[in-house]
Design a protein around this motif. Structure first.
Motif, short mmCIF file in Angstrom:
data_model
loop_
_atom_site.label_atom_id
_atom_site.label_comp_id
_atom_site.label_asym_id
_atom_site.label_seq_id
_atom_site.Cartn_x
_atom_site.Cartn_y
_atom_site.Cartn_z
N LYS A 145 26.67 -13.78 -21.72
CA LYS A 145 25.65 -12.66 -22.05
C LYS A 145 24.66 -13.62 -22.97
O LYS A 145 24.51 -15.01 -23.01
CB LYS A 145 26.12 -12.26 -23.75
CG LYS A 145 26.66 -11.10 -23.44
CD LYS A 145 27.30 -10.63 -25.02
CE LYS A 145 28.28 -8.84 -24.79
NZ LYS A 145 28.83 -8.54 -25.83
N ASN A 146 23.05 -13.43 -22.93
CA ASN A 146 21.86 -14.08 -23.09
C ASN A 146 22.14 -14.99 -24.49
O ASN A 146 22.68 -14.17 -25.73
CB ASN A 146 20.60 -13.24 -22.45
CG ASN A 146 20.65 -13.08 -21.24
OD1 ASN A 146 21.46 -14.18 -20.24
ND2 ASN A 146 19.82 -11.46 -20.94
N GLN B 53 14.68 -15.22 -21.18
CA GLN B 53 14.33 -14.65 -20.82
C GLN B 53 14.97 -13.25 -20.19
O GLN B 53 15.98 -13.52 -19.04
CB GLN B 53 13.23 -15.10 -18.87
CG GLN B 53 12.22 -14.95 -18.56
CD GLN B 53 11.57 -15.47 -17.64
OE1 GLN B 53 12.67 -16.23 -17.00
NE2 GLN B 53 10.33 -15.46 -17.26
N ASP B 54 14.06 -12.36 -20.67
CA ASP B 54 14.56 -10.67 -19.73
C ASP B 54 14.03 -10.24 -18.06
O ASP B 54 13.80 -11.47 -18.09
CB ASP B 54 14.55 -10.21 -20.55
CG ASP B 54 13.23 -9.58 -21.25
OD1 ASP B 54 11.97 -9.44 -20.32
OD2 ASP B 54 12.58 -9.00 -22.23
N HIS B 55 14.48 -9.55 -17.72
CA HIS B 55 14.41 -8.67 -17.17
C HIS B 55 12.61 -8.52 -16.33
O HIS B 55 12.83 -8.71 -15.55
CB HIS B 55 15.20 -7.62 -16.76
CG HIS B 55 14.87 -6.35 -16.98
ND1 HIS B 55 15.38 -6.30 -18.59
CD2 HIS B 55 14.12 -4.85 -17.32
CE1 HIS B 55 14.53 -5.23 -19.20
NE2 HIS B 55 14.51 -4.56 -18.62
N LEU B 56 12.40 -8.50 -17.36
CA LEU B 56 10.75 -7.96 -17.54
C LEU B 56 9.88 -9.57 -17.56
O LEU B 56 8.44 -9.36 -16.95
CB LEU B 56 9.95 -7.04 -18.37
CG LEU B 56 10.83 -6.01 -18.30
CD1 LEU B 56 10.60 -4.75 -19.91
CD2 LEU B 56 10.66 -4.88 -17.40
N GLY B 57 10.54 -10.61 -17.56
CA GLY B 57 9.46 -11.95 -17.82
C GLY B 57 9.42 -12.21 -19.12
O GLY B 57 8.73 -13.67 -18.83
N ARG B 58 9.62 -10.95 -19.77
CA ARG B 58 9.81 -12.29 -21.70
C ARG B 58 10.90 -12.67 -22.43
O ARG B 58 11.78 -12.44 -21.75
CB ARG B 58 9.22 -10.86 -22.64
CG ARG B 58 8.32 -9.62 -21.58
CD ARG B 58 8.24 -8.09 -22.71
NE ARG B 58 10.32 -8.35 -22.87
CZ ARG B 58 10.30 -6.92 -23.21
NH1 ARG B 58 9.56 -6.07 -24.05
NH2 ARG B 58 11.45 -6.40 -22.85
N TRP B 59 9.76 -13.47 -22.66
CA TRP B 59 10.64 -15.09 -23.59
C TRP B 59 11.35 -14.02 -24.87
O TRP B 59 10.51 -14.28 -25.76
CB TRP B 59 10.30 -16.69 -23.70
CG TRP B 59 10.34 -17.15 -22.21
CD1 TRP B 59 8.84 -16.91 -21.23
CD2 TRP B 59 10.38 -17.63 -21.60
NE1 TRP B 59 8.77 -17.92 -20.21
CE2 TRP B 59 10.60 -18.30 -20.33
CE3 TRP B 59 12.46 -17.66 -21.96
CZ2 TRP B 59 10.62 -18.33 -19.57
CZ3 TRP B 59 13.09 -18.45 -20.30
CH2 TRP B 59 12.13 -18.87 -19.49
N HIS B 60 12.53 -13.83 -24.75
CA HIS B 60 13.10 -13.56 -26.42
C HIS B 60 14.08 -13.71 -27.16
O HIS B 60 14.33 -15.07 -26.68
CB HIS B 60 14.25 -11.95 -25.67
CG HIS B 60 14.70 -11.51 -27.03
ND1 HIS B 60 13.77 -11.09 -28.00
CD2 HIS B 60 15.87 -10.81 -26.49
CE1 HIS B 60 14.28 -10.36 -29.09
NE2 HIS B 60 15.99 -10.33 -27.73
N TRP C 75 9.41 -11.43 -28.69
CA TRP C 75 8.96 -11.82 -27.40
C TRP C 75 7.90 -12.10 -27.04
O TRP C 75 6.91 -11.70 -27.51
CB TRP C 75 8.99 -9.90 -27.02
CG TRP C 75 10.36 -9.29 -27.48
CD1 TRP C 75 11.15 -9.27 -25.93
CD2 TRP C 75 11.10 -8.42 -28.27
NE1 TRP C 75 12.23 -8.47 -26.27
CE2 TRP C 75 12.16 -7.84 -27.46
CE3 TRP C 75 10.45 -8.29 -28.87
CZ2 TRP C 75 13.44 -7.08 -28.38
CZ3 TRP C 75 10.89 -7.75 -29.92
CH2 TRP C 75 12.73 -6.67 -29.43
#
Length: 282
Positions: A96-97, A104-111, A124
């Motif tokens: 798990k992240n 970085q999620d699947h949309l390219g955002r750093w979370h 985000w």
């Protein structure tokens, strides 16, 4: 091989299959105490040092059926002599992240997420870039273009009316301006005090990246100051993970560490945590 004594350092709760899933898999009823003992014993076996490679692999394959997220797969291969062989390939599920460190999620955002007192914040972070910078994969500065026809307020002739933003330069589909949104509201509208707003933006000030990222925050619990500091931690973690080498000042400033201080609880027989009533002799 004698099993070592139970060590709390070897016991990891999220390492093995949950009790409910294990009951479904084995079709038997397992009590919480039995599952706890099983997990402890599995941890002891996993930490054994086995010198024989073949025996060590056999033990690991047996333990894999109790690991969380394990998927058993078999691959059919043909050897040089034309014989068909079945090779067992163990696959462990993807980890798990880690929101504590940022990812970085699947949309390219750093979370990432952060906590302070009773507040919890999720951040985000999206870099702002021009079309040319997107091709070069480099961030760019954002300069807002303001309308030229500014009218003066009749009541305050020396103060101009609120500025209307007509266009943003650069105009990018994903990130037109380095905005900060908290629970669906602009930063200045959600945090009224300037110190709270500075606290949220402090990681960008340290990294010298003010206005180069779009930030979306979701925060709950606690008061405004606790929420602002929780947002600061979440933003700092996400910003640091986006580029570790470029954001070394964020780590050196201590913005990645959680501040665990909290208000001490009230004690029985006292008006506050440590304050005492005036002693009266009679």
């Amino acid at each position: 091989h004698p099993l070592p004594r139970f060590n709390e350092a070897n016991y990891k709760r999220g390492r093995w299959i949950p009790r409910a899933e294990l009951q479904t898999k084995l079709d038997i009823k397992i009590s919480p105490r039995e599952h706890e003992l099983l997990v402890r014993r599995l941890g002891d076996v996993a930490n054994l040092r086995i010198s024989d490679p073949a025996e060590r692999e056999t033990v690991q394959l047996y333990l894999n059926q109790f690991r969380r997220g394990y998927v058993h797969a078999e691959t059919v291969t043909k050897g040089e002599d034309g014989e068909t062989k079945v090779v067992t390939v163990p696959k462990v599920g993807v980890k798990k992240n880690n929101g504590r460190r940022g990812f970085q999620d699947h949309l390219g955002r750093w979370h990432a997420f952060g906590r302070r007192k009773e507040a919890t914040a999720f951040a985000w972070v999206v870099p702002v870039a021009t079309e040319s910078a997107v091709e070069a994969n480099e961030p760019a500065e954002v300069v807002p273009k303001v309308s030229d026809d500014l009218e003066l307020d009749p009541e305050l002739p020396l103060a101009p009316a609120p500025v209307k933003i007509v266009d943003n330069v650069p105009a990018h589909a994903h990130a037109p301006l380095g905005d900060v949104v908290v629970n669906g509201k602009p930063l200045a509208e959600y945090f009224f005090h300037g110190t709270d707003r500075d606290s949220v933006l402090f990681p960008f000030m340290v990294a010298n990246k003010v206005g180069q990222y779009n930030v979306f925050l979701r925060v709950s619990g606690g008061g405004r100051t606790g929420q602002a500091e929780a947002c600061q931690l979440a933003v700092a973690r996400a910003l640091y993970m986006s580029d570790r080498k470029a954001h070394v000042p964020v780590r050196e400033a201590g913005l990645l560490r959680t501040d665990g201080r909290a208000v001490e609880r009230k004690k029985t027989g006292k008006p506050k945590a440590r304050k005492s009533y005036t002693w009266v002799k009679r």
